[in-house]
Design an enzyme around this catalytic site. Sequence first.
Site, PDB file in Angstrom:
ATOM      1  N   HIS A   1      -5.407  -6.668   1.146  1.00 13.96           N
ATOM      2  CA  HIS A   1      -5.964  -7.701   0.267  1.00 13.96           C
ATOM      3  C   HIS A   1      -7.334  -7.249  -0.217  1.00 13.96           C
ATOM      4  O   HIS A   1      -8.130  -6.692   0.545  1.00 13.96           O
ATOM      5  CB  HIS A   1      -6.086  -9.030   1.028  1.00 13.96           C
ATOM      6  CG  HIS A   1      -6.612 -10.153   0.187  1.00 13.96           C
ATOM      7  ND1 HIS A   1      -5.974 -10.601  -0.957  1.00 13.96           N
ATOM      8  CD2 HIS A   1      -7.740 -10.923   0.311  1.00 13.96           C
ATOM      9  CE1 HIS A   1      -6.659 -11.605  -1.489  1.00 13.96           C
ATOM     10  NE2 HIS A   1      -7.735 -11.815  -0.741  1.00 13.96           N
TER      11      HIS A   1
ATOM     12  N   CYS B   1      -4.828  -9.713  -6.635  1.00 15.54           N
ATOM     13  CA  CYS B   1      -6.173  -9.722  -6.043  1.00 15.54           C
ATOM     14  C   CYS B   1      -6.938  -8.452  -6.415  1.00 15.54           C
ATOM     15  O   CYS B   1      -8.158  -8.479  -6.571  1.00 15.54           O
ATOM     16  CB  CYS B   1      -6.103  -9.884  -4.534  1.00 15.54           C
ATOM     17  SG  CYS B   1      -5.160  -8.593  -3.676  1.00 15.54           S
TER      18      CYS B   1
ATOM     19  N   CYS C   1     -12.297  40.408 -12.072  1.00 11.57           N
ATOM     20  CA  CYS C   1     -11.295  41.206 -11.349  1.00 11.57           C
ATOM     21  C   CYS C   1      -9.966  41.250 -12.090  1.00 11.57           C
ATOM     22  O   CYS C   1      -9.159  42.167 -11.887  1.00 11.57           O
ATOM     23  CB  CYS C   1     -11.058  40.631  -9.955  1.00 11.57           C
ATOM     24  SG  CYS C   1     -12.495  40.619  -8.873  1.00 11.57           S
TER      25      CYS C   1
END
Length: 449
Positions: free
Chosen positions: A331, A61, A261
């Site tokens: 689903h 699905c 830095c």
Amino acid sequence: MGCGAAKDDVLNKIHPQNENLFSQQSRILALNYRKIPNKFKHPKHQQAQGIVGLQNLGNTCYINSAIQCLSNTQPLTDYFLSCLHLQEINYNNPLSSKGQIAKCYANLVTKIWTQNLRIIPDDFISLLSQWNPIFSRNTQEDSHEFIAYLLDIMHEDLNRVKKKPSVEEKTYRNPTINDSNEAWQFYLMRNKSIIVDLFQGQQKNMLECLECGYQSHKFEPFMYLSLPVSEEGVQSLDQIIQEYCQEEILSDQDYWKCPQCNEFRQSKKQISLWKLPNILVVHLKRFKFTINHRCKIRNLVKYPLKDLKLGNQQFDLYSVINHTGTLTKGHYTAVCKNRDNHLWYSFNDSKVTQISEKKIESSDAYLLFYYNSNLDEFERQTLAQQEMKESIYIQKIRQRSINQRYYYWEKEKLKEFKNQIISNFTQKKTSISKTSPSPCYLDIFQSGT
């Protein structure tokens, strides 16, 4: 019916009863097309195609719903129905499926738009499982992950760049629109396809050191927006997008090595949307995973069907993938607006039903598909960028190459000149006085190469 059949047969099946209507609404594009008509905005008609279900072949699905949404992405479907993919398949791309997935997808979409019966996508899913076993029958997978994979591999199948050059990754201190265009052109040096034309945009990622204030900006392409859904209350899509683009202080575990830095520092980040795609896919992150907790966030996200405003652009909704159920047992279904009659349909595997606009908005919404409604035509942006004036950085690279070639040419000429002097000096050595300055010149050439 695929692109191997005559185009006339395909055309006749789309609108067999009205040739004049079809001539006005032709889905067929020329090979060297520069723009795709935005037929989402065309007047509606009673006759409609593409309203066909797909049979579930065992937990597929999530694939079926994704296919229905992509099939209803009009400019992409027009591209495949026009058989243009056959002219652009990149068979030598090691990241591709050698065109197999693109061609199989094209055949499936052609069936959807030329048949009126339920379709069994057996060939497509079988081929997918060969290239990626995750997407096989009887496996419960995520529809968003499937779409990301499918669009990516179809992009590589159809990538017009046959030989990808090496491109230097670049960061910026104070970026401008020229820098954005430059980064996009670099991306297009390796990536040009219908997928880029339609689905890809550009965002800017900023990192700032909280110690010294140094900022680093990087432009990156995106194919969808993955937006976190809050566990508290109802939100609007506009609100979620604004939160997505807000500054965020990174945790102690995400320290960044600041170039200024030269130490790992705490930093903040911010994402900005610089270039919006023609087709905007929004992924609502409803599934939450932590070490001790897994859940699905069911809160409603209110999203507009029309006029989603992003900057000076407006987008209209045309498809949604819904997920019902839980993380382990769910689903997927799709709702899509038909390009012909402008009606909305629910696609639940092989079952297709018409629904009203009032039922589109749902707390089950998982993926939203929008098109840019400001545009009457979708430009083939990979061509447009190709024709743009070269950016400053591209020009610098080209000039650097010219300078290097000139340097080596100059060096070669210098060697020839040195060798000539050495030869002349050797020949006349017996006649040269010890006080002659020539050896001094010779020392200079011997010490400098």
